[in-house]
Enzyme design. Structure first.
Site, mmCIF file in Angstrom:
data_model
loop_
_atom_site.group_PDB
_atom_site.id
_atom_site.type_symbol
_atom_site.label_atom_id
_atom_site.label_comp_id
_atom_site.label_asym_id
_atom_site.label_seq_id
_atom_site.Cartn_x
_atom_site.Cartn_y
_atom_site.Cartn_z
ATOM 1 C CB CYS A 83 -15.108 3.396 5.055
ATOM 2 S SG CYS A 83 -14.073 2.011 5.558
ATOM 3 C CB CYS A 133 -11.923 -3.275 1.636
ATOM 4 S SG CYS A 133 -12.919 -2.000 0.849
HETATM 5 FE FE1 FES Z 1 -14.534 0.261 4.440
HETATM 6 FE FE2 FES Z 1 -14.438 -1.627 2.640
HETATM 7 S S1 FES Z 1 -15.629 0.172 2.558
HETATM 8 S S2 FES Z 1 -13.212 -1.432 4.377
#
Ligand code: FES
Length: 126
Positions: A40, A109
Site C-alpha cells: 500500500c 497494517c
Molecule cells: Fe497500508 Fe494499512 S493500508 S498499512
C-alpha cells in the site's frame, strides 16, 4: 467522529489514531529505521534512544492508514522503558493486543510496526 469508515475500529484504536503518542523524530537517535509496506506504500520512520540496554525514548513518524498510525503509536508505548532484548521480541500481535484488537483485514497494517523495530535494532549490539 461519525464517519462510517471508522466504525470498524474500537475506541482504543481510534484514540491512538486521533491522538498518536510519541510522534515525530528524535534528534541524534541511537538507531532508526524506515519501513514501507510494499503493498500500500504506507511508511513508518522509527527513531530510538537507548541507554544501558534500555529504550529510554521512541518516536514514530507514520504516513499511513488509521491502523498503521495507531499501531506505530502503540509500538512507541511498548518500546519506551523496555529492554533492548524485550524490544527485539515485540511482534505485531503485541501491538494488536495493546490496541485491543484490529479488524481482521487490518492486522497486516500492524506489521510495519514490527518490521520497524526489528530493522531499527538489527545493527544494535546485544
Ligand atoms: Fe497500508 Fe494499512 S493500508 S498499512
Amino acid at each position: 467522529m461519525g464517519n462510517a469508515a471508522f466504525a470498524e475500529y474500537n475506541p482504543t484504536v481510534m484514540d491512538h489514531f486521533l491522538n498518536p503518542r510519541n510522534t515525530g523524530e528524535l534528534k541524534e537517535p541511537t538507531c532508526s529505521s524506515f519501513v514501507e509496506n510494499p503493498v500500500c506504500g504506507d511508511m513508518v520512520k522509527l527513531t530510538l534512544r537507548i541507554q544501558d540496554q534500555v529504550v529510554v525514548d521512541a518516536r514514530a513518524k507514520t504516513f499511513g492508514c488509521a491502523a498503521a498510525i495507531a499501531s506505530s503509536s502503540a509500538l512507541t508505548e511498548l518500546l519506551i522503558g523496555s529492554s533492548v532484548e524485550r524490544a527485539r521480541g515485540i511482534r505485531d500481535r503485541d501491538v494488536v493486543n495493546r490496541l485491543g484488537g484490529l479488524p481482521a483485514h487490518k492486522i497486516k497494517c500492524s506489521l510495519v510496526a514490527e518490521q520497524a523495530v526489528a530493522q531499527a535494532l538489527a545493527n544494535y549490539p546485544t
